[in-house]
Scaffold this motif. Structure first.
Motif, PDB file in Angstrom:
ATOM      1  N   THR A  64       1.044  -1.061   0.166  1.00 23.46           N
ATOM      2  CA  THR A  64      -0.049  -0.157  -0.070  1.00 23.46           C
ATOM      3  C   THR A  64       0.737   1.008   0.061  1.00 23.46           C
ATOM      4  O   THR A  64       1.830   1.246   0.823  1.00 23.46           O
ATOM      5  CB  THR A  64      -0.716  -0.124   1.107  1.00 23.46           C
ATOM      6  OG1 THR A  64      -0.333  -0.243   2.371  1.00 23.46           O
ATOM      7  CG2 THR A  64      -1.758  -1.007   1.118  1.00 23.46           C
ATOM      8  N   ARG A  94      -5.226   5.005  -1.365  1.00 24.05           N
ATOM      9  CA  ARG A  94      -6.638   5.373  -1.350  1.00 24.05           C
ATOM     10  C   ARG A  94      -7.537   6.045  -2.661  1.00 24.05           C
ATOM     11  O   ARG A  94      -8.822   5.580  -2.934  1.00 24.05           O
ATOM     12  CB  ARG A  94      -7.111   6.276  -0.210  1.00 24.05           C
ATOM     13  CG  ARG A  94      -6.378   6.031   1.085  1.00 24.05           C
ATOM     14  CD  ARG A  94      -6.152   6.710   2.752  1.00 24.05           C
ATOM     15  NE  ARG A  94      -6.091   6.185   4.004  1.00 24.05           N
ATOM     16  CZ  ARG A  94      -5.366   6.560   4.362  1.00 24.05           C
ATOM     17  NH1 ARG A  94      -4.860   7.866   4.965  1.00 24.05           N
ATOM     18  NH2 ARG A  94      -5.143   5.884   6.210  1.00 24.05           N
ATOM     19  N   HIS A  95      -6.983   6.822  -3.007  1.00 24.60           N
ATOM     20  CA  HIS A  95      -7.715   8.160  -3.897  1.00 24.60           C
ATOM     21  C   HIS A  95      -6.532   7.623  -5.221  1.00 24.60           C
ATOM     22  O   HIS A  95      -5.689   7.470  -5.705  1.00 24.60           O
ATOM     23  CB  HIS A  95      -7.793   9.093  -3.084  1.00 24.60           C
ATOM     24  CG  HIS A  95      -9.061   9.685  -2.356  1.00 24.60           C
ATOM     25  ND1 HIS A  95      -9.547   9.194  -1.750  1.00 24.60           N
ATOM     26  CD2 HIS A  95      -7.350   9.653  -1.304  1.00 24.60           C
ATOM     27  CE1 HIS A  95      -9.327   9.143  -0.256  1.00 24.60           C
ATOM     28  NE2 HIS A  95      -8.403   9.588   0.240  1.00 24.60           N
ATOM     29  N   ASP A  98      -3.660   9.601  -6.117  1.00 23.77           N
ATOM     30  CA  ASP A  98      -3.056   8.580  -5.484  1.00 23.77           C
ATOM     31  C   ASP A  98      -1.931   7.720  -6.230  1.00 23.77           C
ATOM     32  O   ASP A  98      -1.204   7.173  -5.609  1.00 23.77           O
ATOM     33  CB  ASP A  98      -3.220   7.937  -3.735  1.00 23.77           C
ATOM     34  CG  ASP A  98      -3.485   9.035  -2.556  1.00 23.77           C
ATOM     35  OD1 ASP A  98      -3.301  10.272  -2.606  1.00 23.77           O
ATOM     36  OD2 ASP A  98      -4.614   8.905  -1.712  1.00 23.77           O
ATOM     37  N   SER A 122      -9.414   1.720  -2.288  1.00 26.52           N
ATOM     38  CA  SER A 122     -10.246   1.283  -0.992  1.00 26.52           C
ATOM     39  C   SER A 122     -10.784   2.504  -0.730  1.00 26.52           C
ATOM     40  O   SER A 122     -12.374   2.586  -0.181  1.00 26.52           O
ATOM     41  CB  SER A 122      -8.903   0.940   0.316  1.00 26.52           C
ATOM     42  OG  SER A 122      -8.480   2.759   0.547  1.00 26.52           O
ATOM     43  N   ARG A 123     -10.653   4.576  -1.354  1.00 28.43           N
ATOM     44  CA  ARG A 123     -11.636   4.853  -0.905  1.00 28.43           C
ATOM     45  C   ARG A 123     -11.353   6.013  -2.373  1.00 28.43           C
ATOM     46  O   ARG A 123     -11.199   7.276  -2.597  1.00 28.43           O
ATOM     47  CB  ARG A 123     -11.409   6.262   0.290  1.00 28.43           C
ATOM     48  CG  ARG A 123     -11.266   5.024   1.822  1.00 28.43           C
ATOM     49  CD  ARG A 123     -11.102   6.803   2.571  1.00 28.43           C
ATOM     50  NE  ARG A 123     -10.542   5.909   3.546  1.00 28.43           N
ATOM     51  CZ  ARG A 123      -9.908   6.074   4.337  1.00 28.43           C
ATOM     52  NH1 ARG A 123      -9.695   7.414   3.889  1.00 28.43           N
ATOM     53  NH2 ARG A 123      -9.512   5.000   5.814  1.00 28.43           N
ATOM     54  N   ARG A 135      -9.969  -2.965   0.212  1.00 30.54           N
ATOM     55  CA  ARG A 135      -8.676  -3.388   0.329  1.00 30.54           C
ATOM     56  C   ARG A 135      -7.584  -4.201  -0.226  1.00 30.54           C
ATOM     57  O   ARG A 135      -8.138  -4.481  -1.189  1.00 30.54           O
ATOM     58  CB  ARG A 135      -8.581  -3.446   1.836  1.00 30.54           C
ATOM     59  CG  ARG A 135      -9.048  -1.835   2.516  1.00 30.54           C
ATOM     60  CD  ARG A 135      -9.162  -2.009   3.713  1.00 30.54           C
ATOM     61  NE  ARG A 135     -10.104  -0.842   4.428  1.00 30.54           N
ATOM     62  CZ  ARG A 135      -9.437   0.054   5.405  1.00 30.54           C
ATOM     63  NH1 ARG A 135      -7.970  -0.202   5.410  1.00 30.54           N
ATOM     64  NH2 ARG A 135      -9.299   0.960   6.108  1.00 30.54           N
TER      65      ARG A 135
END
Length: 182
Positions: A64, A94-95, A98, A122-123, A135
Motif C-alpha cells: 500500500t 486510497r484515492h 494517489d 480503497s476510497r 482494500r
C-alpha cells in the motif's frame, strides 16, 4: 525504488507527511525543500528485506502507498535478469490522485507474461474509477496462494491483516516476508 544497475541516479519514492496540526515532520520538511537536480548524500539500503524466493514458488507482492517502492526494484530486477518465475503484485492506494507507477507496472505486465498486477483503490473520490475497489486484503482473498511466497510492505495493520489471511489460506509462516513503516 530503482532496480540495481550501474547508474549515477536512483529513484526514490517519498510521501511528504503532514502532522495533524498541519506541520511537516523533520524529514518531510527537508525533502519538500529539495529542487530538481539537487545533490544529496545518503546511506544505501541497510535492512534485511530482500528478494530470495525459490524459483519453484510463485511470488505475491502486497503493498500500500509508498510500500510499493521495494517491490518495483525487486520485480524489475528479477525481470531484467530474465526470471520466468510467476510474480503478482497487489497494490493499493486510497484515492485516484494517489496512484503512481501504474504505467511502469502496466508496461512490465505487457512485456513479461510471468508478471501480473492488480491496482485497487480503497476510497475512490468518485465514480470515474472503473478499476478494483477495496482494500488489498479483499483482493488477496481471491488469489491462489498455493506454492507461493509473499512479500508485504506498508503499515503494520495492513501487514498483520495480510499475514493472517495468508496463514489462514495455508501459507507457511516462513514464506511470509514483510517490511513495516510504523
Amino acid at each position: 525504488a530503482s532496480a540495481p544497475k550501474n547508474s549515477e541516479t536512483i529513484d526514490v519514492t517519498v510521501k511528504i507527511a503532514t502532522k495533524t496540526d498541519g506541520s511537516k515532520g523533520r524529514g518531510s520538511s527537508w525533502l519538500s525543500q529539495l529542487k530538481e537536480n539537487d545533490e544529496i548524500a545518503f546511506l544505501g539500503p541497510s535492512g534485511k528485506f530482500f528478494f530470495a524466493a525459490p524459483n519453484e514458488k510463485q511470488v505475491i507482492f502486497v503493498a500500500t502507498g509508498t510500500g510499493v517502492a521495494p517491490f518495483r526494484s525487486m520485480i524489475e530486477d528479477q525481470l531484467n535478469k530474465g526470471s520466468k518465475q510467476k510474480m503478482h503484485l497487489i497494490f493499493g492506494v486510497r484515492h485516484i490522485k494517489d496512484i503512481f507507477y501504474r504505467e511502469i507496472f502496466e508496461e512490465l505486465a505487457q512485456k513479461h507474461e510471468n508478471f501480473t498486477f492488480d491496482l485497487t483503490l480503497s476510497r475512490p473520490e468518485d465514480d470515474s474509477w472503473q478499476g478494483s475497489k477495496g482494500r488489498v486484503t479483499e483482493q488477496l482473498k481471491n488469489y491462489d496462494t498455493e506454492n507461493s511466497q509473499a512479500y508485504i510492505c506498508g503499515l503494520n495493520d495492513m501487514i498483520q491483516s495480510v499475514k493472517t489471511i495468508l496463514l489462514e489460506k495455508g501459507m507457511a509462516e516462513e514464506d511470509v516476508h514483510f517490511e513495516k513503516y510504523d
